[in-house]
Enzyme design. Structure first.
Site, mmCIF file in Angstrom:
data_model
loop_
_atom_site.group_PDB
_atom_site.id
_atom_site.type_symbol
_atom_site.label_atom_id
_atom_site.label_comp_id
_atom_site.label_asym_id
_atom_site.label_seq_id
_atom_site.Cartn_x
_atom_site.Cartn_y
_atom_site.Cartn_z
ATOM 1 N N HIS A 165 -13.265 2.390 -3.591
ATOM 2 C CA HIS A 165 -13.990 2.168 -2.511
ATOM 3 C C HIS A 165 -15.525 2.561 -2.398
ATOM 4 C CE1 HIS A 165 -13.849 1.093 1.719
ATOM 5 N NE2 HIS A 165 -14.483 2.167 2.231
ATOM 6 N N GLU B 69 -15.064 -7.086 -1.338
ATOM 7 C CA GLU B 69 -14.630 -7.356 -0.417
ATOM 8 C C GLU B 69 -15.702 -7.087 0.732
ATOM 9 O OE1 GLU B 69 -11.705 -4.112 -0.271
ATOM 10 O OE2 GLU B 69 -12.817 -2.903 0.991
ATOM 11 N N ARG C 148 -12.744 -10.548 -5.260
ATOM 12 C CA ARG C 148 -12.074 -9.945 -4.176
ATOM 13 C C ARG C 148 -12.770 -10.061 -2.770
ATOM 14 N NH1 ARG C 148 -8.227 -6.678 -2.422
ATOM 15 N NH2 ARG C 148 -9.043 -5.274 -0.991
ATOM 16 N N HIS D 139 0.691 -1.324 0.081
ATOM 17 C CA HIS D 139 0.052 0.089 0.001
ATOM 18 C C HIS D 139 0.974 1.203 0.200
ATOM 19 C CE1 HIS D 139 -2.682 -3.182 1.762
ATOM 20 N NE2 HIS D 139 -3.595 -2.470 1.219
ATOM 21 N N GLU E 253 -10.240 -1.199 -8.057
ATOM 22 C CA GLU E 253 -10.869 -1.994 -6.925
ATOM 23 C C GLU E 253 -12.206 -1.515 -6.577
ATOM 24 O OE1 GLU E 253 -7.873 -3.076 -3.711
ATOM 25 O OE2 GLU E 253 -9.776 -2.570 -2.333
ATOM 26 N N GLU F 185 -3.855 -9.454 -1.170
ATOM 27 C CA GLU F 185 -3.419 -8.216 -0.408
ATOM 28 C C GLU F 185 -2.848 -8.222 0.796
ATOM 29 O OE1 GLU F 185 -6.926 -5.783 1.097
ATOM 30 O OE2 GLU F 185 -5.622 -4.189 1.864
ATOM 31 N N TYR G 124 -10.937 8.436 0.893
ATOM 32 C CA TYR G 124 -10.508 6.750 1.496
ATOM 33 C C TYR G 124 -8.943 6.456 0.998
ATOM 34 C CZ TYR G 124 -10.143 1.862 1.640
ATOM 35 O OH TYR G 124 -9.821 0.701 2.130
HETATM 36 MG MG MG Z 1 -11.341 -2.134 -1.407
#
Ligand code: MG
Length: 427
Positions: A234, A284, A305, A128, A258, A361, A164
């Site tokens: 996000h 997610e 994901r 990240h 994503e 991740e 985010y």
């Molecule tokens: Mg995400």
């Protein structure tokens, strides 16, 4: 049928670092010393998961044969009649992963061997690069590349607005007393490092889009093509702007974009697919198969994901992965720092086995966390490695874990982000 039976089921709650709020299930058997552990971490509602495990699943499971994973998963899943949802699925995941751990220990094999063996030596992870300024993100990205990473997620603060995935900078905020009125506040860096700085503040889509696009342009020019880039929306863009954004970032050839859209807007993925070849990763916050299955069968996304615990553990994950493989879709399981090392070990065992693995991740665990969870997967040269031990290859030091009880003060909500008039922006 074996003579071994489930003797006890417990939820162990520990918060060694602020915001980590891990929930780990321990299943003990009638065989002395034979037990398994699994991840049931839902950091925003851990007490509800604990009740689901200890009050409802424990009596259902005691006396059952721990070898019958498929039967236990199916029967436990419908034992509440109404099923799925993050609480029940996380509880079920803790049970399911613990049973796979036990099966591996009995067989003397790592779980990835039980699933069919390794398709790769280690699982590539993404790092990240997240900061207040594009300069800092660029520095971080180069640092990760030097460390050996091939995948980097890039996030930057939107000047003047809530963002985010990156903290810091001056921000416009709502005046809590006066209601809708622009005020300028100084954003404090989040003290909860696992929250990715969900600074409560005003979110506006267009300033976010411009700053994210300008960041992608800068980083792609700077790193060239030797590294894969990822960016997380996000799920905050209004739908037609999401289509527009996906089209505009196509030129940067991301590994994937994503969470472009939230679960309640999955119908828009067809519109996105018609317009752009930007690869899509989603899932997610999905927990019901009805959310992800149409996206897989419709070939509307490129990466599944989900994280394993909200879908119910390894048993459903291997089915999703197999379905995705047949549709030419890869995986990118979510694994931030609020996934326990047990959950990350479960991710790793599946990552190593499936042929359609994309990327994992990464979570960087402190020394304190690693001490509580001996055998936690290690990260080296941009890859996550298994220790090859039987089961999930990880344990929990319960005595140490008990020193860090959950801090339930304030309830642990995921902070709301709002538009200037006070409307909540749904992730
Ligand atoms: Mg995400």
């Amino acid at each position: 049928m074996s003579n071994v039976k489930i003797r006890d089921v417990r939820a162990i709650l520990t918060e060694p670092e602020p915001g980590s709020r891990f929930t780990v299930v321990k299943i003990e058997t009638t065989e002395p010393g034979l037990y398994g552990i699994g991840c049931a971490s839902l950091r925003t509602r851990p007490q509800a998961v604990k009740v689901a495990i200890e009050q409802y699943l424990r009596p259902f499971l005691i006396g059952k044969d721990p070898a019958d994973i498929e039967d236990i998963w199916q029967s436990a899943y419908v034992s509440s009649y109404w099923r799925s949802g993050p609480i029940l699925n996380n509880a079920l995941s803790g049970i399911d992963e613990a049973l796979w751990d036990i099966k591996g220990k009995v067989a003397g094999m790592p779980v990835y061997d039980l699933l069919g063996g390794k398709a790769r030596e280690a699982a590539a992870v993404y790092a990240h690069a997240s900061a207040a300024s594009p300069e800092e993100v660029e520095d971080q990205a180069h640092g990760f590349i030097e460390e050996g990473y091939h995948f980097v997620r890039i996030q930057v603060a939107t000047p003047g607005f809530a963002t985010y995935g990156a903290s810091g900078g001056e921000g416009r905020d709502r005046d809590p007393q006066d209601g809708p009125k622009w005020i300028t506040t100084k954003a404090e860096p989040a003290d909860d490092k696992y929250a990715y700085a969900q600074r409560a503040g005003v979110y506006e889509p267009k300033p976010y889009m411009r700053s994210a696009i300008s960041l992608m342009d800068r980083i792609r020019s700077s790193v060239g093509w030797k590294v894969e880039l990822i960016h997380d929306v996000h799920e905050r863009l209004p739908t037609i702007l999401a289509v527009d954004f996906a089209k505009e970032v196509e030129q940067f050839k991301l590994f994937y974009l994503e969470d472009l859209l939230p679960p309640h807007e999955i119908g828009w993925y067809e519109r996105v697919r018609e317009q752009t070849s930007t690869p899509m990763a989603i899932g997610e916050i999905f927990n019901n198969p009805l959310e992800i299955v149409p996206l897989i069968t419709g070939r509307l996304i490129d990466f599944v994901r989900t994280r394993l615990s909200p879908i119910g553990g390894i048993t459903p994950a291997k089915k999703y992965a197999a379905m995705a493989e047949l549709m030419g879709i890869r995986t990118a399981f979510q694994g931030p720092g609020n996934v326990s090392p047990v959950g990350q070990a479960a991710h790793l065992n599946v990552d190593l086995n499936i042929s359609n693995f994309g990327v994992q991740e990464e979570a960087i665990y402190s020394e304190k966390i690693q001490e509580i969870f001996p055998g936690a997967p290690t990260i080296r040269d941009g890859f996550m490695w298994s220790n090859g031990e039987p089961g999930l290859g990880i344990d929990i030091n319960e005595e140490l874990a008990a020193k860090y009880p959950h801090n339930d003060e304030g309830g642990g909500h995921f902070d709301n982000v709002r538009r200037a008039d006070g409307t909540v922006v749904r992730p």
